[in-house]
Design a protein around this motif. Structure first.
Motif, PDB file in Angstrom:
ATOM      1  N   UNK A  69       0.829  -1.210   0.000  1.00 42.78           N
ATOM      2  CA  UNK A  69       0.000   0.000   0.000  1.00 42.78           C
ATOM      3  C   UNK A  69       0.861   1.257   0.000  1.00 42.78           C
ATOM      4  N   UNK A  70       1.902   1.251   0.825  1.00 44.17           N
ATOM      5  CA  UNK A  70       2.794   2.407   0.893  1.00 44.17           C
ATOM      6  C   UNK A  70       3.557   2.590  -0.413  1.00 44.17           C
ATOM      7  N   UNK A  71       3.960   1.483  -1.026  1.00 49.96           N
ATOM      8  CA  UNK A  71       4.659   1.566  -2.302  1.00 49.96           C
ATOM      9  C   UNK A  71       3.761   2.184  -3.373  1.00 49.96           C
ATOM     10  N   UNK A  72       2.531   1.705  -3.475  1.00 48.75           N
ATOM     11  CA  UNK A  72       1.599   2.243  -4.466  1.00 48.75           C
ATOM     12  C   UNK A  72       1.348   3.730  -4.220  1.00 48.75           C
ATOM     13  N   UNK A  73       1.186   4.091  -2.957  1.00 51.94           N
ATOM     14  CA  UNK A  73       0.984   5.501  -2.592  1.00 51.94           C
ATOM     15  C   UNK A  73       2.174   6.348  -3.016  1.00 51.94           C
ATOM     16  N   UNK A  74       3.385   5.889  -2.694  1.00 51.48           N
ATOM     17  CA  UNK A  74       4.577   6.684  -2.964  1.00 51.48           C
ATOM     18  C   UNK A  74       4.878   6.787  -4.449  1.00 51.48           C
ATOM     19  N   UNK A  75       4.615   5.733  -5.206  1.00 54.41           N
ATOM     20  CA  UNK A  75       4.824   5.802  -6.651  1.00 54.41           C
ATOM     21  C   UNK A  75       3.867   6.791  -7.305  1.00 54.41           C
ATOM     22  N   UNK A  76       2.628   6.826  -6.844  1.00 51.02           N
ATOM     23  CA  UNK A  76       1.675   7.803  -7.388  1.00 51.02           C
ATOM     24  C   UNK A  76       2.120   9.223  -7.050  1.00 51.02           C
ATOM     25  N   UNK A  77       2.651   9.420  -5.836  1.00 51.30           N
ATOM     26  CA  UNK A  77       3.147  10.738  -5.452  1.00 51.30           C
ATOM     27  C   UNK A  77       4.331  11.141  -6.334  1.00 51.30           C
ATOM     28  N   UNK A  78       5.242  10.189  -6.598  1.00 46.32           N
ATOM     29  CA  UNK A  78       6.397  10.475  -7.444  1.00 46.32           C
ATOM     30  C   UNK A  78       5.952  10.851  -8.854  1.00 46.32           C
ATOM     31  N   UNK A  79       4.938  10.142  -9.371  1.00 50.31           N
ATOM     32  CA  UNK A  79       4.407  10.440 -10.710  1.00 50.31           C
ATOM     33  C   UNK A  79       3.899  11.877 -10.787  1.00 50.31           C
ATOM     34  N   UNK A  80       3.179  12.312  -9.767  1.00 52.30           N
ATOM     35  CA  UNK A  80       2.640  13.670  -9.767  1.00 52.30           C
ATOM     36  C   UNK A  80       3.760  14.716  -9.737  1.00 52.30           C
ATOM     37  N   UNK A  81       4.902  14.344  -9.182  1.00 55.22           N
ATOM     38  CA  UNK A  81       6.022  15.286  -9.081  1.00 55.22           C
ATOM     39  C   UNK A  81       6.797  15.433 -10.382  1.00 55.22           C
ATOM     40  N   UNK A  82       6.705  14.466 -11.277  1.00 54.81           N
ATOM     41  CA  UNK A  82       7.570  14.421 -12.450  1.00 54.81           C
ATOM     42  C   UNK A  82       7.045  15.321 -13.570  1.00 54.81           C
ATOM     43  N   UNK A  83       7.211  16.645 -13.363  1.00 55.85           N
ATOM     44  CA  UNK A  83       6.805  17.613 -14.383  1.00 55.85           C
ATOM     45  C   UNK A  83       7.609  18.892 -14.190  1.00 55.85           C
ATOM     46  N   UNK A  84       7.630  19.715 -15.221  1.00 52.98           N
ATOM     47  CA  UNK A  84       8.269  21.019 -15.122  1.00 52.98           C
ATOM     48  C   UNK A  84       7.249  22.048 -14.655  1.00 52.98           C
ATOM     49  N   UNK A  85       7.738  23.168 -14.155  1.00 51.43           N
ATOM     50  CA  UNK A  85       6.844  24.270 -13.820  1.00 51.43           C
ATOM     51  C   UNK A  85       6.215  24.829 -15.094  1.00 51.43           C
ATOM     52  N   UNK A  86       4.915  25.102 -15.045  1.00 44.92           N
ATOM     53  CA  UNK A  86       4.236  25.686 -16.196  1.00 44.92           C
ATOM     54  C   UNK A  86       4.552  27.171 -16.324  1.00 44.92           C
TER      55      UNK A  86
END
Length: 310
Positions: A260-277
């Motif tokens: 559960x923690x792994x799935x949570x943390x991977x989703x959080x990492x995905x949301x972080x992987x972007x540049x500033x607009x």
């Protein structure tokens, strides 16, 4: 050569149940439910035909670790842990019922044909089997879903043979193959995880396959986030209900809380992987006006700057 820029996709987590069901169908079914509740994308098993896979000597030899054995010989142990194809069909139906994808690793040609007949969305080729061309030909030519292939204990030349094989005939590797970084050990110490191999896989094969993955046999979940940052869209971890159960893989498996923690943390990492607009994000504007020198005290800072230049 693949671009150095990684296009981050939503991460997918495979709960590798393998044989952690200990040969019990109801335990296998329960583990699927727990995997779904933990946030996994896929629940995966393993399928072998032991008499086809093993030599006579291997089949009749004692298990190398008697404490983990479910039979008098290694062959009997493997037979005890096998679920038949109809049980796999029922497990796939359970996955459909609860909204989880079903998958299975296959170790031999007979198992490949049996699991392919169930038409799962993906089938796994584990590191021990990635040079088994007769088996992979079944998956390449008689099955149309994704094929995920691990590269533990495999040379770069052998990986090239795998990708080339899938580029031939009906393979279409670029749209079907997910290539995994993996170290074959149970468990694997951190210094042997060798995550930078993902960079090498990207450079040499990333433009020739559908995606990259990471199959981890380490302890904890921090390494998996680093693998995602290096471009592994698919993450596979062994999964069990209780790490103290008898069997080789339980010690290197995650329990439901860990998954559960792994799935949570991977989703959080995905949301972080972007540049500033924009250079200053909306949520920063109020903080900039309140805290940044030269903004909250613009008149005074401008006066000070003028005086400093005089």
């Amino acid at each position: 050569m693949a671009s150095d820029e990684i296009e981050y996709q939503e991460p997918h987590v495979i709960a590798e149940i393998g044989c952690n069901h200990m040969g019990k169908f109801e335990v296998a079914k329960e583990l699927l439910t727990l995997a779904k509740q933990s946030g996994a994308t896929v629940g995966k098993f393993q399928k072998r035909c032991p008499k086809e896979l093993l030599t006579k000597e291997q089949y009749e030899a004692p298990h190398p670790n008697p404490h983990n054995s479910y039979g008098d010989t290694y062959g009997a142990h493997r037979e005890f842990l096998e679920l038949d194809v109809e049980q796999h069909r029922a497990l796939k139906q359970h996955c459909d019922d609860i909204g989880l994808l079903y998958s299975c690793s296959v170790w031999d040609t007979t198992s490949a044909k049996e699991i392919a007949s169930l038409e799962p969305p993906l089938i796994k080729v584990g590191s021990p089997s990635n040079q088994h061309w007769e088996m992979q030909k079944v998956l390449r030519d008689e099955y149309t879903g994704m094929v995920h292939i691990s590269t533990g204990m495999t040379t770069k030349d052998e990986i090239e043979k795998i990708v080339s094989f899938w580029e031939q005939g009906k393979g279409d590797a670029k749209n079907r193959v997910v290539l995994y970084n993996c170290t074959s050990g149970y468990p694997v110490p951190f210094e042997d995880v060798c995550l930078l191999e993902l960079k090498l896989l990207r450079r040499r094969f990333g433009h020739r396959v559908k995606a990259l993955g990471f199959s981890g046999h380490h302890l904890g979940i921090s390494v998996d986030i680093a693998a995602y940052a290096l471009g592994a869209t698919w993450n596979e971890r062994h999964f069990t209900k209780d790490r103290t159960w008898r069997g080789t893989d339980h010690a290197a498996s995650l329990e439901p809380a860990g998954l559960s923690k792994l799935c949570r943390d991977l989703k959080a990492a995905w949301k972080c992987m972007r540049y500033k607009e924009t250079d200053i994000l909306p949520l920063e504007q109020a903080q900039r006006a309140k805290l940044k020198w030269g903004c909250y005290n613009a008149d005074g800072a401008k006066k000070t700057a003028v005086e400093d230049r005089v």
